[in-house]
Design an enzyme around this catalytic site. Structure first.
Site, PDB file in Angstrom:
ATOM      1  N   HIS A 214       0.825  -1.140  -0.084  1.00 60.32           N
ATOM      2  CA  HIS A 214       0.029  -0.014   0.139  1.00 60.32           C
ATOM      3  C   HIS A 214       0.821   1.393   0.091  1.00 60.32           C
ATOM      4  O   HIS A 214       0.437   2.276  -0.584  1.00 60.32           O
ATOM      5  CB  HIS A 214      -0.982  -0.069   1.198  1.00 60.32           C
ATOM      6  CG  HIS A 214      -2.139  -0.871   0.849  1.00 60.32           C
ATOM      7  ND1 HIS A 214      -2.037  -2.279   1.037  1.00 60.32           N
ATOM      8  CD2 HIS A 214      -3.272  -0.569   0.172  1.00 60.32           C
ATOM      9  CE1 HIS A 214      -3.315  -2.882   0.582  1.00 60.32           C
ATOM     10  NE2 HIS A 214      -4.060  -1.956   0.018  1.00 60.32           N
ATOM     11  N   ARG A 321     -10.195   4.515  -0.595  1.00 62.74           N
ATOM     12  CA  ARG A 321      -9.743   3.345   0.080  1.00 62.74           C
ATOM     13  C   ARG A 321      -9.907   4.090   1.792  1.00 62.74           C
ATOM     14  O   ARG A 321      -9.382   4.739   2.146  1.00 62.74           O
ATOM     15  CB  ARG A 321      -8.185   3.267   0.308  1.00 62.74           C
ATOM     16  CG  ARG A 321      -8.264   2.000  -1.157  1.00 62.74           C
ATOM     17  CD  ARG A 321      -6.438   1.753  -0.991  1.00 62.74           C
ATOM     18  NE  ARG A 321      -6.220   0.731  -2.014  1.00 62.74           N
ATOM     19  CZ  ARG A 321      -5.911   0.847  -3.134  1.00 62.74           C
ATOM     20  NH1 ARG A 321      -5.751   2.071  -3.780  1.00 62.74           N
ATOM     21  NH2 ARG A 321      -5.692  -0.067  -3.988  1.00 62.74           N
ATOM     22  N   ARG A 357     -15.206   2.442  -0.303  1.00 62.70           N
ATOM     23  CA  ARG A 357     -14.930   1.211  -0.010  1.00 62.70           C
ATOM     24  C   ARG A 357     -14.967   1.379   1.478  1.00 62.70           C
ATOM     25  O   ARG A 357     -14.184   2.112   2.313  1.00 62.70           O
ATOM     26  CB  ARG A 357     -13.744   0.628  -0.331  1.00 62.70           C
ATOM     27  CG  ARG A 357     -13.272  -0.730   0.429  1.00 62.70           C
ATOM     28  CD  ARG A 357     -12.303  -1.458  -0.382  1.00 62.70           C
ATOM     29  NE  ARG A 357     -10.620  -0.873   0.068  1.00 62.70           N
ATOM     30  CZ  ARG A 357      -9.632  -1.260  -0.275  1.00 62.70           C
ATOM     31  NH1 ARG A 357      -9.520  -2.024  -1.407  1.00 62.70           N
ATOM     32  NH2 ARG A 357      -8.756  -0.854   0.041  1.00 62.70           N
ATOM     33  N   GLU A 455     -12.105  -9.958  -4.895  1.00 64.64           N
ATOM     34  CA  GLU A 455     -10.742 -10.093  -4.808  1.00 64.64           C
ATOM     35  C   GLU A 455     -10.171 -11.440  -4.276  1.00 64.64           C
ATOM     36  O   GLU A 455      -9.148 -11.466  -3.515  1.00 64.64           O
ATOM     37  CB  GLU A 455     -10.148  -8.775  -3.945  1.00 64.64           C
ATOM     38  CG  GLU A 455     -11.010  -8.521  -2.787  1.00 64.64           C
ATOM     39  CD  GLU A 455     -10.565  -7.160  -1.926  1.00 64.64           C
ATOM     40  OE1 GLU A 455      -9.205  -6.936  -2.401  1.00 64.64           O
ATOM     41  OE2 GLU A 455     -11.004  -6.706  -1.161  1.00 64.64           O
ATOM     42  N   ASN A 478      -5.044  -6.681  -7.007  1.00 61.48           N
ATOM     43  CA  ASN A 478      -4.088  -6.902  -6.260  1.00 61.48           C
ATOM     44  C   ASN A 478      -4.187  -7.834  -5.266  1.00 61.48           C
ATOM     45  O   ASN A 478      -3.257  -9.105  -5.114  1.00 61.48           O
ATOM     46  CB  ASN A 478      -3.732  -5.704  -5.351  1.00 61.48           C
ATOM     47  CG  ASN A 478      -3.752  -4.436  -6.152  1.00 61.48           C
ATOM     48  OD1 ASN A 478      -3.413  -4.399  -7.200  1.00 61.48           O
ATOM     49  ND2 ASN A 478      -4.030  -3.213  -5.597  1.00 61.48           N
ATOM     50  N   ASP A 479      -5.013  -8.207  -4.660  1.00 65.98           N
ATOM     51  CA  ASP A 479      -5.595  -9.189  -3.569  1.00 65.98           C
ATOM     52  C   ASP A 479      -5.886 -10.581  -4.530  1.00 65.98           C
ATOM     53  O   ASP A 479      -5.405 -11.702  -4.010  1.00 65.98           O
ATOM     54  CB  ASP A 479      -6.459  -8.926  -2.595  1.00 65.98           C
ATOM     55  CG  ASP A 479      -6.051  -8.242  -1.590  1.00 65.98           C
ATOM     56  OD1 ASP A 479      -4.905  -8.539  -0.974  1.00 65.98           O
ATOM     57  OD2 ASP A 479      -6.651  -7.055  -1.113  1.00 65.98           O
ATOM     58  N   ARG A 489       1.782 -10.740  -1.265  1.00 72.56           N
ATOM     59  CA  ARG A 489       1.889  -9.282  -2.154  1.00 72.56           C
ATOM     60  C   ARG A 489       3.130  -8.259  -1.551  1.00 72.56           C
ATOM     61  O   ARG A 489       3.597  -7.504  -1.999  1.00 72.56           O
ATOM     62  CB  ARG A 489       0.505  -8.649  -2.560  1.00 72.56           C
ATOM     63  CG  ARG A 489      -0.054  -7.949  -1.337  1.00 72.56           C
ATOM     64  CD  ARG A 489      -1.515  -7.526  -1.639  1.00 72.56           C
ATOM     65  NE  ARG A 489      -1.540  -6.163  -1.744  1.00 72.56           N
ATOM     66  CZ  ARG A 489      -2.672  -5.274  -1.794  1.00 72.56           C
ATOM     67  NH1 ARG A 489      -3.758  -5.857  -1.789  1.00 72.56           N
ATOM     68  NH2 ARG A 489      -2.704  -3.939  -2.146  1.00 72.56           N
ATOM     69  N   CYS A 526     -10.433  -2.228 -10.159  1.00 79.87           N
ATOM     70  CA  CYS A 526      -9.699  -1.121  -9.055  1.00 79.87           C
ATOM     71  C   CYS A 526      -8.476  -1.398  -8.775  1.00 79.87           C
ATOM     72  O   CYS A 526      -7.842  -0.530  -7.976  1.00 79.87           O
ATOM     73  CB  CYS A 526     -10.643  -0.513  -8.275  1.00 79.87           C
ATOM     74  SG  CYS A 526     -10.973  -1.825  -6.954  1.00 79.87           S
TER      75      CYS A 526
END
Ligand code: PEP
Ligand code: MG
Length: 564
Positions: A214, A321, A357, A455, A478-479, A489, A526
């Site tokens: 992140h 986020r 989110r 995800e 990403n996830d 990750r 996203c």
């Protein structure tokens, strides 16, 4: 005229300001992994952890330590000059005078000679010599009869602490006085990064970190050149050095030579020109030459990021986020604080869609007051929607703020880390309860569009059933990549295995989009993959409805779509 540390008047002697002794560092290049392209040149600010305690260490080269002190004095004086200018504007000349006194104290020969004496006779490190000298002088002043001189004890402590901070690289903690700098650190956590004043960061360069963390995402969001996995020895790098960070070449150069500087300047100029050309795409459609369109939205992490969204002409916000509102603080943000933040974002965006989110705390996004405890596998642990469903009081506070803000604009809610239809049903029950409470209290609110992040592989596999329940899907690549490929990750060593172009991921995206469309719902991406222009064509062909990317990527993706 101010008085010196030994009681005599300050002579106002000019500090000779020697350059860093690190000659061997001149033009030294290190490679790293690029998180965000872009090139910058500026002063370095080294952030070191675990330096609170000043250790006494033996050194072999006393003159090197003395040079370090002189460099730290130089940096401290620059900081104090900036503080003086700021204070003059804000509180007037007489209150600002103290910063001038501090600058003069740093030129006092008795004080500096005492520090050098400790270094030379004891052969110890600069930090220790400064700290011990500061304590001695402060003790001496405190014991004087003269009230004015007694008051100098606090000042000498203050300047010594500043010197130690700058010696150990902790000067950066004082962001109020910091000039725009290149942050060099062992590693940076998302909670440290969110606290930084983005206007003051020219670049990030870290020894550790992964491109999918992140912190990396934040750097992209802010369009800050960033390099990670740079194998440099932080003990040899000092605050105040000059560096060039070249994201495109994946390298950082400390104390660049004249030639390296002029090369960097040329690249900076070219880059500015490229950015200028991109600006011409503002106001244009995201349309392919055969007439297909796709929405290009932006990802944000804080209210202040909305500026970047508008600057880059994004069609909306595809991922706010919200957990970043919870990071870098000691307690939960209240309902009112959240309501004001969400309301401000939706109002600033006008008619444009804002997808917020719900909190995705956990894994690398840690806030101590959640008391999540230590877990062996935090990425597979108690995080995101799991916390919300287990501790509905936390969830309800956020939902109340969201439902209230929804009354002021085009807000949608999105839930992270979903694995089943049961979870969505539980969420809806809680949303209904919140709605009822707001109704009874006669507080304006609205239940907006509600979607989920896809995800987890589980969500992909039941996306046909999930599509019946929700209004939209947004694929968190990403996830999804992490959980599908079984690759952490965050793990720097696995970077070469983390392949979001893996067929498995691309097939999953197609499956999710098809299942959404069968139910008349829309599906977007996203995760960071959404900004990967090598795949834009494929995403459009799959029928992806929306790509939500870091704000500086909006026009680049638009450029790609328009040339397809
Ligand atoms: C994702 O997982 O792709 C995503 C967008 O969420 P985050 O990166 O915040 O986990
Ligand atoms: Mg995610």
């Amino acid at each position: 005229m101010a008085e010196g540390l030994s009681g005599k008047k300050f002579s106002g002697k000019k500090f000779s300001g020697k350059k860093f002794s690190g000659k061997k560092f001149s033009g030294k290049k290190f490679s790293g992994k690029t998180v965000y392209n872009g090139i910058t040149m500026g002063k370095v600010m080294v952030l070191r952890k675990d330096q609170e305690q000043i250790r006494r260490t033996k050194v072999e080269n006393a003159e090197h330590e003395i040079d370090r002190v002189q460099s730290a004095v130089d940096v401290s004086k620059q900081q104090l000059a900036a503080l003086y200018d700021k204070a003059v504007k804000e509180v007037g000349e007489s209150s600002a005078a103290i910063f001038e006194v501090h600058q003069m104290m740093l030129e006092d020969e008795d004080y500096l000679d005492a520090i050098y004496h400790v270094i030379r006779t004891e052969m110890v490190n600069a930090e220790y010599a400064v700290a011990i000298t500061g304590d001695n002088f402060a003790g001496m002043f405190a014991g004087m009869d003269d009230e004015y001189m007694q008051a100098r004890a606090a000042d000498v402590k203050d300047i010594s602490a500043r010197l130690v901070r700058n010696l150990s690289g902790q000067g950066a903690v004082d962001f109020s006085t910091m000039e725009p700098s290149i942050i060099v650190a062992e590693d940076l956590s998302p909670s440290e990064t969110v606290q930084m004043d983005k206007k003051k960061i020219l670049a990030f360069v870290t020894v550790h970190g992964s491109t999918n963390s992140h912190t990396a995402i934040l750097a992209r969001m802010m369009s800050i050149p960033a390099l990670i996995g740079v194998e440099m020895d932080l003990n040899q790098i000092q605050t105040g050095m000059t560096a060039v960070v070249d994201g495109t070449a994946g390298e950082v150069i400390f104390e660049p030579t004249e030639f390296q500087c002029s090369e960097a300047e040329k690249k900076i100029k070219n880059e500015k020109e490229k950015l200028r050309l991109l600006q011409e795409l503002k106001g244009k459609k995201n349309e392919t030459s055969d007439g297909r369109t796709i929405n290009i939205y932006a990802n944000i992490g804080s209210v202040s990021d909305v500026g970047y969204v508008l600057e880059n002409d994004a069609g909306g916000i595809g991922l706010f986020r919200s957990e970043f509102l919870y990071l870098g603080r000691d307690d939960f943000p209240s309902e009112e604080e959240q309501f004001q933040a969400y309301k401000q974002v939706v109002q600033t965006m006008g008619q444009k869609k804002v997808i917020i989110r719900t909190l995705d705390i956990g894994a690398d996004k840690q806030a101590d007051y959640f008391e999540l405890g230590k877990e062996d596998n935090p990425a597979l642990g108690y995080r995101a929607i799991r916390i919300c469903l287990k501790q509905p009081e936390i969830f309800k506070t956020q939902l109340r703020a969201l439902l209230r803000a929804a009354a002021y604009g085009n807000l949608s809610i999105m839930y992270p880390m979903i694995i089943s239809t049961e979870e969505v049903k539980q969420i809806y029950t809680i949303v209904k309860e919140v709605e009822q409470e707001l109704k009874e209290a006669q507080i304006p609110h609205r239940i907006p569009e509600q979607g989920i992040m896809i995800e987890t592989p589980a969500a992909v596999m039941v996306s046909d059933e999930l599509a019946e329940l929700v209004d939209f899907f947004s694929i968190g690549t990403n996830d999804l990549t992490q959980y599908t490929l079984a690759i952490d990750r965050q793990n720097q060593r696995l970077e070469d295995f983390y392949n979001p172009h893996h067929k498995a991921i691309l097939r999953m995206i197609k499956m999710v989009v098809d299942n959404a469309h069968k139910c008349g719902k829309w599906a977007g991406i996203c995760g960071e993959l959404g900004a990967d222009t090598e795949l834009t064509q494929e995403f459009v062909n799959m029928g992806v409805d929306e790509l939500s990317v870091a704000p500086p990527m909006v026009l680049r993706v638009r450029e790609k779509v328009r040339t397809m």
